[in-house]
Design an enzyme around this catalytic site. Sequence first.
Site, mmCIF file in Angstrom:
data_model
loop_
_atom_site.group_PDB
_atom_site.id
_atom_site.type_symbol
_atom_site.label_atom_id
_atom_site.label_comp_id
_atom_site.label_asym_id
_atom_site.label_seq_id
_atom_site.Cartn_x
_atom_site.Cartn_y
_atom_site.Cartn_z
ATOM 1 N N ARG A 66 1.038 -1.294 0.020
ATOM 2 C CA ARG A 66 -0.057 -0.120 0.034
ATOM 3 C C ARG A 66 0.776 1.293 -0.223
ATOM 4 N NH1 ARG A 66 -5.499 1.731 0.971
ATOM 5 N NH2 ARG A 66 -6.308 -0.128 0.575
ATOM 6 N N GLU A 123 -9.371 6.411 7.213
ATOM 7 C CA GLU A 123 -8.034 6.400 7.001
ATOM 8 C C GLU A 123 -7.404 7.713 6.411
ATOM 9 O OE1 GLU A 123 -7.810 2.405 5.334
ATOM 10 O OE2 GLU A 123 -5.908 2.202 6.305
#
Lengths: 488, 779
Positions: B326, B731
């Site tokens: 990621r 997030e």
Amino acid sequence: MKDSIRFILNGEDITLSDVHPAETLLDFLRLRRRLTGTKEGCAEGDCGACTVLVGRLLDGKLFYETVNACIRFLGSLNGTHVVTVEHLAARNGTLHPVQQALVDYHGSQCGFCTPGFVMSLYGLWLSDEKPARPAIEKALQGNLCRCTGYEPIVKAAEAVSRVRPSTLFDPLEKTRSEIVSRLWAMQTRETITIVSGQDRLIVPGSVEALARVLADEPEATVVAGSTDVGLWVTKQMRALTPAIFINHLNELQAIKTTDGGVTIGAGVTYTKAFEILAPKVPTLGKLINRIGGEQVRNMGTIGGNIANGSPIGDSPPPLIALGATLKLRSATGTRMLRLEDYFIDYGKQDRKPGEFVESVFMPYPAAGSQFAVYKITKRRDEDITAVLGAFYLTLDEAGDVNDIRIAFGGMAATPKRARTVESDLIGKPWNEETVDRAREAFDADFQPLTDWRATAEYRQLTAKNLLRRFYLETVGTPVELKRFEGVS
Amino acid sequence: MDKSTFDTAKVVISGPMHSALKHDSAHKHVTGTADYIDDIPEPTGLLHGALGMSDRAHAEILSMDLSEVRRHPGVVWVFTGKDVPGVNDVSSNGSHDEPLLAETEVEFDGQPVFAVIAETRDAARMAARKAKIEYRDLPHFSDIDGALENGAPLVIAPMTLRRGDAKAEMDNAPHRLKGQMRIGGQEHFYLEGQIAMAIPGEDDEVTVWSSTQHPSEIQHIVGHVLNIPSNAVTVNVRRMGGGFGGKETQGNQFAALAAIAAKKLKRAVKFRPDRDEDMRATGKRHDFLVDYELAFDDEGRIHAVDATYAARCGFSSDLSGPVTDRALFHADSSYFYPHVHLTSIPLKTHTASNTAFRGFGGPQGMLGGERFIEEIAYAIGKDPLEIRKLNFYGQPGSGRTTTPYHQEIEDNIILRIVEELEESADYQARRNAVIAFNRDSRYIRKGIALTPVKFGISFTMTAFNQAGALVHIYQDGSIHLNHGGTEMGQGLYTKVAQVLSDSFQVDIDRVKITATTTGKVPNTSATAASSGSDLNGMAAYDAARQIKERLVAFAADKWSVDPAEIVFLPNRVRVGETEVPFPDFIKQAYFARVQLSAAGFYKTPKIHWDRAAGRGTPFYYFAYGAACSEVSIDTLTGEYLIDRTDILHDVGRSLNPAIDIGQVEGGFVQGMGWLTTEELWWDEKGRLRTHAPSTYKIPLASDRPKVFDVRLVDWSENAEPTIGRSKAVGEPPLMLAISVLEALSMAVASVADYKVCPRLDAPATPERVLMAVERMKRV
């Protein structure tokens, strides 16, 4: 001799004769009483999830202070009123305005820290009708929230100050006089001793009794605010026996002011010291408000801060720079010594068996002198010092340095004077050139350590720069970051 | 309102989707009546566990003498890895690289080697300190440099993303530069620490209460260590006192230990580590070392990026693969890289195994991307914001929409958000004022920065993008809601309840939100990757749809009306000309034998990912945002203040604006902590020395920006058909805090008249700021 302690828990009178010296208030609440609203977040007085109020009588007046239940020992609570989050809402379920505001402003997310915030804001609500942002932030210095970013909590605190209906249910305002009389009945001049197995806790009835007990038990641990000793138990699992609790002794909490200075009893909390020192020496006031959080300042004492001999304790350097003297007491009498002579080496102080710190005398800065203290930390509030510098300067008529005393914390094994720097400056004109030249002398005075708070290099450089900051301040060009106008 | 009746006169219900409802537990939070696991009334005979932990970073265990531990008063059982009935492993990814209790070798300071079970928690903790363990020290490498120098193994195969020919472009472009950035890790510091309580049942059964974001994984791990099937294990969690990724896999060991002891001793067992033990034994956000080379032109337009991302993964793989992946997925931040070559280096280190943390590698990747922009801006002497705009991804058809992982960006709104914020925050005028201030101020310097966020939403592991919900309507019309998502404070339960309230048009207090349990909804994914409301909201919506279809069919039949004439109105149902109160309607459906319960299901469409090829469509959509921060620094000490932050953030059509604003504010401040005062510090022996709030400093109320203005983008709707056209929010806001680091950087840069990129690394503690100032003085 008495063998039990008594206090009020919310509405209920509690008498306990089975108290272990290391039993914390938090464990008592959660394990024995199943009052689970008060949470354990860190067990070291830093996160505030365990915040409760403790009401105590000082000079006949009842006042409530926030404290960390995790490092407050049960043995220190005789004659007090312990108030937990469960006590706030009305019987019919109506929330206290502080609670309602937190709901209305979305001040909770995971909710684990919330009871602690409720209690800190309640403590503020009791003492300050219209708190401004600096006061709110100060009241919340000892409360960590990891979810909200604090904004809604601060907004709730502001909102609650605006709404204060006269018919309001408030559990403490309503019962104040009744609680005062119940607490009066619990005060005692007798010494309390509770034995549990191998362990003993002692609550002396007076300072004389303390001196006698300590003469008999020179190895005993004297516990005042327990903001340090608490961690010996919760973190190091140390046995604490015999433990002598002294935070109820009003004689040790006396503050005597004279023209020349102030005598601060060893049991005076930071909060109480602030009240007397901040108006006289504003720079000290600023420092005190950056020691721990509100809960720690309500518990921790100036005497304890000195007695434990920490190289990063915040009060010794400024007291040393001001020329403070210490009064030690034992069963055989008292003696005075210069505070700077008290610190011999790391973990070693000039305190003889049976002696305890009774008070410290702090002379006020002389007229025409300059004094400042600066604390450097990773996080501005509620952080342990990386470097702390205190500077006391007098100039002669020509503008040369007549005398300068510089003391640092965090730079050596003890709080320490910068003697070489001082002698480099004395007799010189007080200007930028002199100050710059003296930078090298720091290397002779200090060889600081590298640890998680700062590297040696940063400590040394910052120490030098603080002298410059002091200089700039004395010549009227202060270097200051201002979080709020007029407040640094 | 009387809770037993439905108000059928209402025009609108309380708590539909898109309303600013309070958190469902807010009232319980403020009264201290919200139960966390340690608050649940304890079963009779409950025992308590404590960890025996290694005090070496890397060593062979020569012998373990636990006799003193066993003799300690109150101790009931002491056990080691040999006593694990099933497999001595709690690795979350099945790689068997994470022993529950180390047997022959310890690989980090704080690693559990044995467990003590005693009558009281104090007795267990005290006994644990009495072990005599003989070690033979082995060479250790606890940081990235040490791991690289020692040729440390990788915990998982690296990933490479490649498009075009970055290496060739380096030679062709007008400018190229090389640099390096260090990015620190971060402790989750959930206020409620790890905790698990296990109660043994009949036969092989065991019930576990665990503070976990991933009950299904706890179920799986408990089965694995006990050698029992998953159907014997029930895992419950009502709420966590914070998670932030730290309870995605890190609860495994505590639940496993409690379950083993509970089955062995046939008594309930609770495991609650102390804060220090928690911080030493569990993983954190990965720290990264980014080495980059950039090619760009005179305008500041990026031609090529070539970078490696070395990460401290800790002793086992855990989630380090997807985390480092990621990081690469977000190395582009919001920018189009025409030629790009990115590689991860997931290093094994002798530290606790680093794990998920809000953003999951994305923040580190994105921070690197913003450093690239800064480098270029300082190299050619322009405002970084100008360079940003120049390099933003374009709109479809622009030829500037392909990511390094070959996904096309189709929903790009970043330029509009940035320009709106630039205007509303008065960025240009304030930047000029900052520069003017710095010209006249010798010691205090200011900086300002406006940075973008673009965050990809979906688990990159495609299988995790599924969810289930279970909805019952009882005869009295009250609704029972259960789904696979967990509540850690983010308001998921509230949002999903709003979905049901909206679907059935009943007031939200008719919807009972129940604790997440593996017994009601199986095979759930972790509540992670910001996906909670996207996945579980849709699953609940699906369950409601099924029940409503049955109810409509029933009503059409009973009242002989066309199904189109059946409408769910607030707390009532209109059937043709008549209106029936909801509970009466339900009662009649019951008597007509309509099934009033349904299991809903959802899987995210469109997405796929081929890791080996570095190609695919890993993200369903993107969430966007922008922040503008202004700071002041003291160049004598490195101390600083955040003077002002303005945020404009995209949550699509917000399911609950109050909760979403809370996520944005909280995420920003948490990100600010990561980039400023939160510093993890290991000593030369590889011991983490910042393992409590006294030494590890998360932001306080007084650290948040002095002026803090947070707004949601009011015109945004998710281009994809998500629940209510909302977007994920957990997030993305964390990365809004990058604006703070860059503003600090600008203040530092002023010391050298903005001619040099200060390369201020994270966390920018006062020390790092001061040392950067000193570097600028020497330029």
